[in-house]
Design an enzyme around this catalytic site. Sequence first.
Site, mmCIF file in Angstrom:
data_model
loop_
_atom_site.group_PDB
_atom_site.id
_atom_site.type_symbol
_atom_site.label_atom_id
_atom_site.label_comp_id
_atom_site.label_asym_id
_atom_site.label_seq_id
_atom_site.Cartn_x
_atom_site.Cartn_y
_atom_site.Cartn_z
ATOM 1 N N PHE A 174 27.245 66.617 76.264
ATOM 2 C CA PHE A 174 27.877 66.902 74.974
ATOM 3 C C PHE A 174 27.645 68.387 74.681
ATOM 4 O O PHE A 174 26.528 68.793 74.353
ATOM 5 C CB PHE A 174 27.238 66.004 73.914
ATOM 6 C CG PHE A 174 27.792 66.155 72.526
ATOM 7 C CD1 PHE A 174 29.012 65.584 72.172
ATOM 8 C CD2 PHE A 174 27.074 66.854 71.547
ATOM 9 C CE1 PHE A 174 29.503 65.697 70.872
ATOM 10 C CE2 PHE A 174 27.567 66.965 70.244
ATOM 11 C CZ PHE A 174 28.787 66.392 69.917
ATOM 12 N N GLY B 82 23.988 76.829 65.977
ATOM 13 C CA GLY B 82 23.199 75.597 66.051
ATOM 14 C C GLY B 82 23.642 74.665 64.939
ATOM 15 O O GLY B 82 24.669 74.000 65.048
ATOM 16 N N GLN C 8 -13.096 52.190 56.341
ATOM 17 C CA GLN C 8 -12.012 52.048 55.377
ATOM 18 C C GLN C 8 -11.158 53.316 55.255
ATOM 19 O O GLN C 8 -9.947 53.243 55.066
ATOM 20 C CB GLN C 8 -12.555 51.642 53.998
ATOM 21 C CG GLN C 8 -11.476 51.047 53.132
ATOM 22 C CD GLN C 8 -12.005 50.517 51.810
ATOM 23 O OE1 GLN C 8 -12.760 51.189 51.108
ATOM 24 N NE2 GLN C 8 -11.623 49.307 51.490
ATOM 25 N N GLU D 103 20.286 66.877 67.039
ATOM 26 C CA GLU D 103 21.335 66.014 66.482
ATOM 27 C C GLU D 103 21.359 66.076 64.951
ATOM 28 O O GLU D 103 21.433 65.062 64.262
ATOM 29 C CB GLU D 103 21.188 64.569 66.986
ATOM 30 C CG GLU D 103 21.554 64.450 68.463
ATOM 31 C CD GLU D 103 21.826 63.020 68.896
ATOM 32 O OE1 GLU D 103 22.560 62.316 68.188
ATOM 33 O OE2 GLU D 103 21.310 62.626 69.948
#
Lengths: 388, 267
Positions: free
Chosen positions: A124, A132, A283, A372
């Site tokens: 792609f 970008g 804890q 992406e």
Amino acid sequence: MKSPFFNEDHEMIRDLAREFAEGELKDAAVEMDKTEEFPQEILDAMGEMGLFGLEIPEEYGGAGMDVRSYVCVMEEIAKHCASAAVFVSGFNSLGSAPILMDGTEEQKQKYLPGIASGKEFMAFGLTEPNAGSDAGSMTTSAVVDPSDPDYYIINGRKCFITGAPIATNCLVYAKTSPEKGSKGITCFIVGMDQEGVSVGKHEEKMGQRANPTSDVILEDVRVHKDQILGTVDEGFMNALKTLSLGRVGVSSLSIGMAQGAMDLAVEHMKERKQFGKPLAKFQALQFKMAEAETKLNAARLLTYNAAYLLDMQHEGEKVDPTKDAAMAKFFAADTAIEVISTCLQMFGGYGYSREYPIERIYRDVRVNSIYEGSSEIQKIVIAGKLFK
Amino acid sequence: MNILVCIKQVPDTTEIKIDPVTNTLIREGVPSIVNTFDQYALEMAVQIKDKDPDTKVIVASMGPPQAEVAIKTCLSVGADKGYLICGREFAGADTLSTSYIISRSVEAIEKLEGIKFDAIFCGKQAIDGDTAQVGPEMAEHLGIPQITYAIEAEFVENKLRVKRETEDGYEIREAACPCLITVTKPAFEPRYATVKSKMAANRAKIPMLGVADMDIDVERCGLKGSATKVKKTFVPVRNKNGIKIKEETPEESVAKLVELLTGAGVI
């Protein structure tokens, strides 16, 4: 995990992917990270299993399944090997969605079976060195060949192209009408063996290292107009829609990776003793892990919901999953980075050692909020819908 | 060639939990799988089919209705069809009764399919019971030759040629068809299902065979037909007080063991 978002088929696909990831990827991932090579036999096996053509209709050699099946596979594969999951998304999403969306019948028949079988990777090619997030400002150009109007001549450079070194073809987005800005971009299906096409130097990356990534250089590449995907000057919409669909891919990659890290950390914390008791009994650490678990599950629900809405949209319901997918992508990526960092902390000094897989997962996940569509771009999309 | 592969659904765990009251396995919450050795037997059969596509591979399993899942798993990795041998009369069967029931199903399946089996492939043993008796006993019930611990098999004319594992190495043996083999861990791993085969298998209807579908003596089925009875099952307690005898040679180790046992008045 039982979930209202999935049916029995989804669960079966998930089991299949889980079984494969545990059996074949868990150990191989360590070596891949070192050698930066993805074993061909694993790629072949994944192709034969049908993991690369999940959403491709059966008539083109795919499994004809839905977005949620893809999410199940991504999640399970990503638990053990991010690089393998990125191949799953490369074939299933970025490589095939543009063709499924805008391809002619002939193009579908020509390219989809090769993608579905895993034999022909379709890269792609959108990003450029100076374009970008602002993809519309690309400079790669395609001009009509003055000697033959049936042909275009493409010149330019695409960068960070996942799978370029092993790709058979590449979707190249190029400006056909530069004066029209992002409304003058056309998508071409270019063969990597065509004259004038070359790949740049191997990109040495921080993580996801077994996904070969490089520049794609186009020098006077002559392409026939049959290689145009969709309509001239309307390629940018194709790219944006593909990325919109792709968001659940990175979301599921993120939650899978974070779950893989949680599983490792929980196991380690039950065994590792300091001050006379297992880490799991402290804890302060329990609370950190409880927060991580909660955030991870919130990210999971956002992802499942976005996938569900995408499937509903495919089935013809009037829903717009754009914001849901953007929220899932942004939140899942950022959460995974945080959760994996917390998990690494639980390993103490061992977490910083390459002997332990958590170190690799920490590097592998960092790009999830970048590629992406970065988290910042997702927020623009979300805010855009919010204030429309 | 027609091959029947006998499989068993077993719990996928090495930490078997046992109900202290009934002395039976606790199966709830434990995921089930196709017995590992049966997976090898199936893969061996399917590899024969890969080479000769005319080969028919049929799976049979005796078990409760939920064992249907195990048969579907087999369909997803190459079996053509699967039968579930299921019925109240079969409950509580020991290996003698189990092997009798399954051996009776062979004829029934042959009739339904209109074929004759050239070979029956079984796993060498189930990982839950570990008896390794059902396969060999089936061969006895059927009156056919058997070869145990097979790691390779191929049909040569009307015989099955088998490479079998022995304590000292390997043997190549042949048996006239029809015959039965039990399969141990071979050099190959079972294949993965594909997305399509898994979907198709999940939609398959699994035919069931009960006492009415077979020429079978009900008196020899289930608890009634069992020659053995389970008195107690338990997870052995790990004895940490044991000692290791490791002398220079095995002979010396044996001598030392005998000396110790004699000294303790055990032998």
